[in-house]
Design a protein around this motif. Structure first.
Motif, PDB file in Angstrom:
ATOM      1  N   PHE A  74       0.853  -1.190   0.000  1.00  0.00           N
ATOM      2  CA  PHE A  74       0.000   0.000   0.000  1.00  0.00           C
ATOM      3  C   PHE A  74       0.886   1.237   0.000  1.00  0.00           C
ATOM      4  CE2 PHE A  74      -2.575  -3.393   1.721  1.00  0.00           C
ATOM      5  CZ  PHE A  74      -3.764  -3.232   1.034  1.00  0.00           C
ATOM      6  N   ARG A  75       0.499   2.228  -0.807  1.00  0.00           N
ATOM      7  CA  ARG A  75       1.319   3.420  -1.003  1.00  0.00           C
ATOM      8  C   ARG A  75       0.448   4.655  -0.870  1.00  0.00           C
ATOM      9  NH1 ARG A  75       4.619   3.688  -6.552  1.00  0.00           N
ATOM     10  NH2 ARG A  75       2.486   3.564  -7.384  1.00  0.00           N
ATOM     11  N   ARG A  76       1.001   5.685  -0.229  1.00  0.00           N
ATOM     12  CA  ARG A  76       0.222   6.903   0.044  1.00  0.00           C
ATOM     13  C   ARG A  76      -0.121   7.668  -1.223  1.00  0.00           C
ATOM     14  NH1 ARG A  76       2.342  11.829   1.836  1.00  0.00           N
ATOM     15  NH2 ARG A  76       4.290  10.814   2.441  1.00  0.00           N
ATOM     16  N   SER A  77       0.791   7.722  -2.183  1.00  0.00           N
ATOM     17  CA  SER A  77       0.500   8.414  -3.444  1.00  0.00           C
ATOM     18  C   SER A  77       1.409   7.857  -4.539  1.00  0.00           C
ATOM     19  CB  SER A  77       0.689   9.935  -3.309  1.00  0.00           C
ATOM     20  OG  SER A  77       2.000  10.244  -2.902  1.00  0.00           O
ATOM     21  N   PRO A  78       1.001   7.968  -5.810  1.00  0.00           N
ATOM     22  CA  PRO A  78       1.687   7.279  -6.914  1.00  0.00           C
ATOM     23  C   PRO A  78       3.142   7.681  -7.125  1.00  0.00           C
ATOM     24  CG  PRO A  78      -0.491   8.002  -7.593  1.00  0.00           C
ATOM     25  CD  PRO A  78      -0.229   8.634  -6.261  1.00  0.00           C
ATOM     26  N   GLU A  79       3.518   8.911  -6.773  1.00  0.00           N
ATOM     27  CA  GLU A  79       4.884   9.362  -7.061  1.00  0.00           C
ATOM     28  C   GLU A  79       5.909   8.833  -6.064  1.00  0.00           C
ATOM     29  OE1 GLU A  79       3.356  12.332  -4.079  1.00  0.00           O
ATOM     30  OE2 GLU A  79       2.552  11.209  -5.792  1.00  0.00           O
ATOM     31  N   LEU A  80       5.444   8.206  -4.983  1.00  0.00           N
ATOM     32  CA  LEU A  80       6.349   7.771  -3.931  1.00  0.00           C
ATOM     33  C   LEU A  80       6.973   6.411  -4.237  1.00  0.00           C
ATOM     34  CD1 LEU A  80       4.231   8.780  -0.805  1.00  0.00           C
ATOM     35  CD2 LEU A  80       6.247   9.953  -1.712  1.00  0.00           C
ATOM     36  N   LYS A  81       8.227   6.271  -3.862  1.00  0.00           N
ATOM     37  CA  LYS A  81       8.903   4.987  -3.946  1.00  0.00           C
ATOM     38  C   LYS A  81       8.433   4.090  -2.808  1.00  0.00           C
ATOM     39  CE  LYS A  81      11.883   5.742  -7.358  1.00  0.00           C
ATOM     40  NZ  LYS A  81      11.922   4.908  -8.585  1.00  0.00           N
ATOM     41  N   LEU A 109      13.261   3.145   0.383  1.00  0.00           N
ATOM     42  CA  LEU A 109      14.052   4.300   0.778  1.00  0.00           C
ATOM     43  C   LEU A 109      14.066   5.338  -0.338  1.00  0.00           C
ATOM     44  CD1 LEU A 109      15.972   5.354   3.055  1.00  0.00           C
ATOM     45  CD2 LEU A 109      17.853   4.374   1.722  1.00  0.00           C
ATOM     46  N   PRO A 110      13.571   6.565  -0.076  1.00  0.00           N
ATOM     47  CA  PRO A 110      13.516   7.585  -1.127  1.00  0.00           C
ATOM     48  C   PRO A 110      14.896   7.883  -1.710  1.00  0.00           C
ATOM     49  CG  PRO A 110      12.238   8.267   0.794  1.00  0.00           C
ATOM     50  CD  PRO A 110      13.020   7.058   1.203  1.00  0.00           C
ATOM     51  N   LEU A 111      14.928   8.200  -2.981  1.00  0.00           N
ATOM     52  CA  LEU A 111      16.201   8.486  -3.626  1.00  0.00           C
ATOM     53  C   LEU A 111      16.880   9.720  -3.055  1.00  0.00           C
ATOM     54  CD1 LEU A 111      15.259   7.774  -7.361  1.00  0.00           C
ATOM     55  CD2 LEU A 111      16.407   6.265  -5.724  1.00  0.00           C
ATOM     56  N   GLU A 112      16.097  10.620  -2.483  1.00  0.00           N
ATOM     57  CA  GLU A 112      16.679  11.837  -1.893  1.00  0.00           C
ATOM     58  C   GLU A 112      17.496  11.532  -0.639  1.00  0.00           C
ATOM     59  OE1 GLU A 112      13.229  12.556  -4.344  1.00  0.00           O
ATOM     60  OE2 GLU A 112      13.422  11.381  -2.492  1.00  0.00           O
ATOM     61  N   HIS A 126      15.823  -5.050   2.582  1.00  0.00           N
ATOM     62  CA  HIS A 126      14.545  -4.681   3.202  1.00  0.00           C
ATOM     63  C   HIS A 126      14.276  -3.178   3.169  1.00  0.00           C
ATOM     64  CE1 HIS A 126      11.423  -6.079   6.444  1.00  0.00           C
ATOM     65  NE2 HIS A 126      10.937  -6.031   5.212  1.00  0.00           N
ATOM     66  N   LEU A 127      14.781  -2.535   2.119  1.00  0.00           N
ATOM     67  CA  LEU A 127      14.536  -1.102   1.948  1.00  0.00           C
ATOM     68  C   LEU A 127      13.983  -0.793   0.563  1.00  0.00           C
ATOM     69  CD1 LEU A 127      17.580   0.483   3.816  1.00  0.00           C
ATOM     70  CD2 LEU A 127      15.181   0.475   4.517  1.00  0.00           C
ATOM     71  N   GLY A 128      13.370  -1.806  -0.046  1.00  0.00           N
ATOM     72  CA  GLY A 128      12.658  -1.533  -1.276  1.00  0.00           C
ATOM     73  C   GLY A 128      13.213  -2.213  -2.508  1.00  0.00           C
ATOM     74  N   GLU A 171      11.554  -4.816  -4.155  1.00  0.00           N
ATOM     75  CA  GLU A 171      10.955  -6.118  -4.436  1.00  0.00           C
ATOM     76  C   GLU A 171       9.504  -6.052  -4.896  1.00  0.00           C
ATOM     77  OE1 GLU A 171      10.520  -5.777   0.125  1.00  0.00           O
ATOM     78  OE2 GLU A 171      11.669  -4.890  -1.519  1.00  0.00           O
ATOM     79  N   VAL A 172       8.756  -5.007  -4.507  1.00  0.00           N
ATOM     80  CA  VAL A 172       7.335  -4.946  -4.852  1.00  0.00           C
ATOM     81  C   VAL A 172       7.145  -4.687  -6.338  1.00  0.00           C
ATOM     82  CG1 VAL A 172       5.152  -3.739  -4.467  1.00  0.00           C
ATOM     83  CG2 VAL A 172       6.670  -4.210  -2.530  1.00  0.00           C
ATOM     84  N   LEU A 173       7.829  -3.692  -6.880  1.00  0.00           N
ATOM     85  CA  LEU A 173       7.697  -3.320  -8.297  1.00  0.00           C
ATOM     86  C   LEU A 173       8.923  -3.687  -9.117  1.00  0.00           C
ATOM     87  CD1 LEU A 173       6.030   0.196  -7.862  1.00  0.00           C
ATOM     88  CD2 LEU A 173       4.924  -1.972  -8.435  1.00  0.00           C
ATOM     89  N   GLN A 174       9.836  -4.462  -8.514  1.00  0.00           N
ATOM     90  CA  GLN A 174      11.108  -4.779  -9.183  1.00  0.00           C
ATOM     91  C   GLN A 174      11.784  -3.480  -9.645  1.00  0.00           C
ATOM     92  OE1 GLN A 174      12.255  -8.077  -9.065  1.00  0.00           O
ATOM     93  NE2 GLN A 174      10.460  -8.063  -7.720  1.00  0.00           N
ATOM     94  N   ASP A 175      11.794  -2.513  -8.732  1.00  0.00           N
ATOM     95  CA  ASP A 175      12.308  -1.168  -9.002  1.00  0.00           C
ATOM     96  C   ASP A 175      13.815  -1.133  -8.738  1.00  0.00           C
ATOM     97  OD1 ASP A 175      12.945   1.500  -9.126  1.00  0.00           O
ATOM     98  OD2 ASP A 175      11.318   2.177  -7.825  1.00  0.00           O
ATOM     99  N   ARG A 176      14.588  -1.201  -9.795  1.00  0.00           N
ATOM    100  CA  ARG A 176      16.044  -1.256  -9.639  1.00  0.00           C
ATOM    101  C   ARG A 176      16.625   0.016  -9.033  1.00  0.00           C
ATOM    102  NH1 ARG A 176      19.029  -4.584 -14.476  1.00  0.00           N
ATOM    103  NH2 ARG A 176      17.866  -6.544 -14.209  1.00  0.00           N
ATOM    104  N   SER A 177      15.932   1.120  -9.165  1.00  0.00           N
ATOM    105  CA  SER A 177      16.485   2.395  -8.686  1.00  0.00           C
ATOM    106  C   SER A 177      16.658   2.433  -7.179  1.00  0.00           C
ATOM    107  CB  SER A 177      15.603   3.558  -9.135  1.00  0.00           C
ATOM    108  OG  SER A 177      14.373   3.583  -8.418  1.00  0.00           O
ATOM    109  N   ILE A 178      15.946   1.567  -6.452  1.00  0.00           N
ATOM    110  CA  ILE A 178      16.083   1.568  -4.993  1.00  0.00           C
ATOM    111  C   ILE A 178      16.680   0.266  -4.466  1.00  0.00           C
ATOM    112  CG2 ILE A 178      14.376   3.329  -4.432  1.00  0.00           C
ATOM    113  CD1 ILE A 178      12.298   1.158  -4.084  1.00  0.00           C
TER     114      ILE A 178
END
Length: 449
Positions: free
Chosen positions: A97-104, A107-110, A132-134, A136-143
């Motif tokens: 579950f995510r608060r809004s679509p733009e959020l990772k 761990l935020p990239l900032e 354990h900091l992101g 795996e859910v979206l296979q998001d390599r950036s995090i």
């Protein structure tokens, strides 16, 4: 309050080290769900932990060492960034579950990790273990770790995995961004193997090795030879915990032996802590004499084994009694590496070295805060306010470390003072960006591994 005594030889050696300009190697070892009472130097009798104990006895034991959270993911967010995780939305575990679509969902990239800060200073960096900091859910390599400052990564993105997944049927074991075909070794041994290899390959330049083992987090899987070795220990859940911690300690021993063998021990800081307290009914751990467990803000959930050694720089058999917390490691490590902390980073941790050398005889923190949803705690000097569920309790930890004597009714004015501090701190936090509860926001469908 017992304080550190000033050790002139430590100060002198530190000055010599600085004048020679040699950057120290840093090894940060994290256990997962290890109980306060599950190490020998805290009095444990049924688990041999000679290598963990050697770090404590050859350096400093933080007798009031804390994790930033009572669960895994938020603790790691704070430890690797030096900031309260609530400031950037990492209050909860990674979830769908995510608060809004733009959020990772992670761990935020900032937020820059200590590895990202060390690389420009000439450090080789590696991570072997649990992220354990992101990612795996979206296979998001950036995090994923390989995008967050780590030159090498072998481990899992998730919060837990099998220890004997020879064919990687869970599809969790990764090297870099990619899933591996399998892992023939018991997972704790595999992390130890990778760490030893990295040290040998980078012994001639400064390195940062982050080694967050999954042990002794569930699932409870013990090597067969250790099941036999500890067959006298009952119940079974405790025997399994003993075997898992024994494997953890053996692999820490492999790392320490390698550091000695390649001749870099005197220029290597080794840190050990647990990410939170143990959960006895889940993994057989013990937190006594502390009250509570993982997920709770009583001492048993957040007061953890925490020690470090640096031969020639930190005096043997030293105990530091003022509270320290995981996020202190970021500024401590960065300063030792020759880095500077910029004001706009808003770092909440404190460089511990001036306190360990006696240059600063004060407290690293007057006040420390914890929070998850409606549960929270505040420690101000020796007083601690805990709201676990509907109940508000007040304890004097100098006299009552086991939190058995609630003084809230006796000191209502102190309760209000600590509440005021908590609300002032909490007013600077942001809502959780992600988690497991639908109240957070939209549900995200997982992308298959």
């Amino acid at each position: 309050m017992i304080r550190f005594f000033i050790i002139p030889i430590v100060c002198l050696l530190s000055q010599v080290w600085a004048s020679e300009g040699r950057k120290p190697n840093i090894i940060l070892i994290v256990a997962d769900d290890l109980g306060y009472a599950d190490v020998g130097y805290h009095g444990c009798k049924d688990i041999p932990t000679p290598h963990i104990d050697s770090i404590a006895h050859r350096g400093v034991q933080f007798t009031h060492g804390y994790a930033n959270a009572a669960v895994c993911s938020p603790t790691r967010a704070a430890m690797l960034t030096g900031r309260y995780q609530h400031r950037f939305g990492c209050e909860y575990h990674i979830g769908q579950f995510r608060r809004s679509p733009e959020l990772k969902i992670g761990l935020p990239l900032e937020e820059k990790t200590i590895a990202e800060r060390l690389k420009p200073l000439g450090y080789a960096t590696a991570m072997f273990g649990k992220w354990h900091l992101g990612g795996e859910v979206l296979q998001d390599r950036s995090i994923m770790p390989s995008s967050r400052g780590f030159d090498e990564f072998f481990g899992i993105l998730e919060g837990a995995s099998l220890y004997d997944d020879v064919k990687n049927r869970e599809r969790k074991y990764r090297r870099g961004y990619e899933l591996v075909d399998g892992e023939p070794e018991y997972l704790t041994d595999a992390f130890g193997r990778e760490a030893v290899s990295f040290i040998k390959r980078h012994q001639d330049k400064p390195f940062f090795l982050y080694l967050p083992f999954t042990a002794p987090h569930a699932p409870r899987q013990i090597k067969p030879e250790h099941m036999e070795k500890f067959k006298h220990i009952n119940p079974l859940i405790r025997r399994e915990l003993v075997g898992m911690v024994y494997s953890l300690d053996q692999n820490i021993g492999r790392v320490l032996s390698t550091v000695q063998e390649v001749g870099i021990e005197d220029n290597t800081l080794v840190i050990f802590l647990s990410d939170n307290g143990g959960k006895p009914n889940d993994n057989g751990s013990l937190n006594h004499p502390l009250r509570g467990q993982k997920t709770q803000y009583y001492e048993g959930g957040i007061h953890v084994p925490f020690c470090m050694m640096w031969p020639g720089k930190i005096e043997r058999e030293t105990k530091y009694h003022n509270p320290v917390i995981g996020m202190d490691l970021f500024p401590t490590i960065l300063k030792l590496a020759g880095g500077e902390i910029k004001p706009d980073w808003d770092i909440h941790g404190t460089d511990l070295m001036p306190y360990l050398t006696g240059k600063n005889e004060g407290r690293p923190h007057e006040t420390i805060f914890w929070k998850s949803n409606k549960h929270y705690a505040v420690r101000h000097k020796d007083w601690k306010l805990v709201k676990q569920g509907a109940q508000m309790e007040l304890f004097n930890l100098a006299e009552d470390l086991s939190e058995s004597n609630d003084l809230a009714n006796k000191h209502p004015e102190l309760v209000q003072q600590l509440l005021k501090k908590y609300h002032a701190w909490d007013s600077q936090n942001i809502p959780p960006s992600f988690g497991h509860h639908p109240s957070i926001g939209e549900k995200i469908e997982r992308v298959p591994r």
